[in-house]
Design an enzyme around this catalytic site. Structure first.
Site, PDB file in Angstrom:
ATOM      1  N   ASP A   1      77.686 -24.759 -12.314  1.00  0.00           N
ATOM      2  CA  ASP A   1      77.894 -23.846 -13.447  1.00  0.00           C
ATOM      3  C   ASP A   1      76.590 -23.236 -13.932  1.00  0.00           C
ATOM      4  O   ASP A   1      75.501 -23.648 -13.518  1.00  0.00           O
ATOM      5  CB  ASP A   1      78.624 -24.567 -14.599  1.00  0.00           C
TER       6      ASP A   1
ATOM      7  N   ASN B   1      83.831 -35.299 -23.614  1.00  0.00           N
ATOM      8  CA  ASN B   1      85.230 -34.890 -23.796  1.00  0.00           C
ATOM      9  C   ASN B   1      86.017 -34.924 -22.481  1.00  0.00           C
ATOM     10  O   ASN B   1      87.152 -34.452 -22.421  1.00  0.00           O
ATOM     11  CB  ASN B   1      85.304 -33.485 -24.412  1.00  0.00           C
TER      12      ASN B   1
ATOM     13  N   HIS C   1      85.148 -33.374 -19.654  1.00  0.00           N
ATOM     14  CA  HIS C   1      85.051 -32.196 -18.775  1.00  0.00           C
ATOM     15  C   HIS C   1      84.282 -32.519 -17.496  1.00  0.00           C
ATOM     16  O   HIS C   1      83.459 -33.439 -17.476  1.00  0.00           O
ATOM     17  CB  HIS C   1      84.481 -30.978 -19.509  1.00  0.00           C
TER      18      HIS C   1
ATOM     19  N   GLU D   1      86.815 -27.322 -19.390  1.00  0.00           N
ATOM     20  CA  GLU D   1      87.023 -27.989 -20.671  1.00  0.00           C
ATOM     21  C   GLU D   1      88.481 -28.451 -20.807  1.00  0.00           C
ATOM     22  O   GLU D   1      89.370 -27.926 -20.130  1.00  0.00           O
ATOM     23  CB  GLU D   1      86.699 -27.014 -21.813  1.00  0.00           C
TER      24      GLU D   1
HETATM   25  P1  PGA Z   1      75.089 -34.913 -19.486  1.00  0.00           P
HETATM   26  O1  PGA Z   1      76.284 -33.911 -19.291  1.00  0.00           O
HETATM   27  O2  PGA Z   1      74.682 -35.370 -18.132  1.00  0.00           O
HETATM   28  O3  PGA Z   1      74.004 -34.099 -20.150  1.00  0.00           O
HETATM   29  O4  PGA Z   1      75.577 -36.036 -20.337  1.00  0.00           O
HETATM   30  C1  PGA Z   1      77.306 -34.250 -18.410  1.00  0.00           C
HETATM   31  C2  PGA Z   1      78.349 -33.169 -18.426  1.00  0.00           C
HETATM   32  O5  PGA Z   1      78.556 -32.546 -19.481  1.00  0.00           O
HETATM   33  O6  PGA Z   1      78.987 -32.944 -17.395  1.00  0.00           O
END
Ligand code: PGA
Length: 248
Positions: free
Chosen positions: A67, A136, A138, A143
């Site tokens: 992304d 969350n 995702h 999302e």
């Molecule tokens: P993070 O993010 O590694 O910064 O915790 C993980 C994600 O949102 O996929």
């Protein structure tokens, strides 16, 4: 899903890097799907060590990132293009033309997403996809919502993600509200998936992914449909998951 328990973040990083290094050794021209965020940083440091100290070469490897924030140029300090160069690409022998991160300035992001999915298909699909998991649930920037979306496309970030990612910016106001995210079809099309989770903040999402039904309200739960997923998680991230699930 194979669950690999690690004592801490350092052990997650070493284990994840060892899987990726083995993939590159077995298939030097493999396609690696890569992730950004805090979680994979240690894995990338360890891969840099493999390159420097053990001669692991990435010269034939192709990479596809999950992304990119929409509206940020590749030169922006918080863009995921910049993140990848700083945390991995600038320190290994990968060829820049073999690395792919979505274009945060694409004028038609959904058309761009279709081309990105075609690019992945034209490379023969992803051999090993590295994933983090949002608090969350995702994966990439898919999302929670009322359905799973197959295509790579422009997405709106939800409030929880904006708040989670505010730590990388001066303030939450500066976090872009949209991103181009790889869709579930290209992610699930990967031959192998490695998903990493570290810390208590991920414990509920990990529990939902492992114990819940396949539900777009917890996007990572779709990984239950994939034949070859390895979760590498530390004790804190596994702290909410039932012992019976961890032992099965
Ligand atoms: P993070 O993010 O590694 O910064 O915790 C993980 C994600 O949102 O996929």
């Amino acid at each position: 899903m194979i669950i690999v328990k690690a004592q801490n973040y350092d052990e997650i990083s070493k284990k994840a890097a060892s899987y990726i290094a083995a993939q590159v050794q077995l298939k030097p021209a493999c396609v690696l799907g890569l992730a950004t965020g805090s979680t994979p940083c240690g894995t990338y440091q360890e891969l840099i060590r493999y390159h420097r100290e053990e001669g692991l070469s990435f010269q034939k490897v192709r990479t596809i990132n999950l992304d990119e924030y929409y509206g940020l140029p590749a030169t922006h300090e918080q863009s995921y293009s910049h993140f990848m160069r700083k945390n991995l690409f600038d320190h290994i022998d990968i060829l820049a033309e073999n690395t792919h991160v979505p274009d945060g300035l694409a004028t038609n992001p959904n058309a761009f997403g279709r081309e990105y999915d075609e690019l992945i298909a034209s490379l023969g699909g992803i051999d090993m996809q590295l994933l983090g998991i949002g608090s969350n649930g995702h994966i990439a920037f898919n999302e929670p919502g009322n359905c799973f979306v197959a295509q790579t496309r422009l997405v709106d970030l939800n409030q929880n993600t904006i708040e989670d990612n505010a730590r990388f910016f001066e303030s939450a106001e500066e976090v872009p509200r949209q991103a181009i995210s790889m869709g579930m079809k290209s992610i699930l099309g990967a031959k192998r998936i490695l998903i990493l989770a570290s810390g208590k903040g991920k414990a509920d999402a990990v529990k939902g992914m492992l114990e819940g039904s396949v539900d777009p309200l917890l996007p990572a739960s779709i990984l239950q449909l994939h034949q070859n997923v390895t979760l590498i998680a530390d004790l804190a991230a596994l702290s909410q998951t039932a012992e019976s699930v961890l032992q099965s």
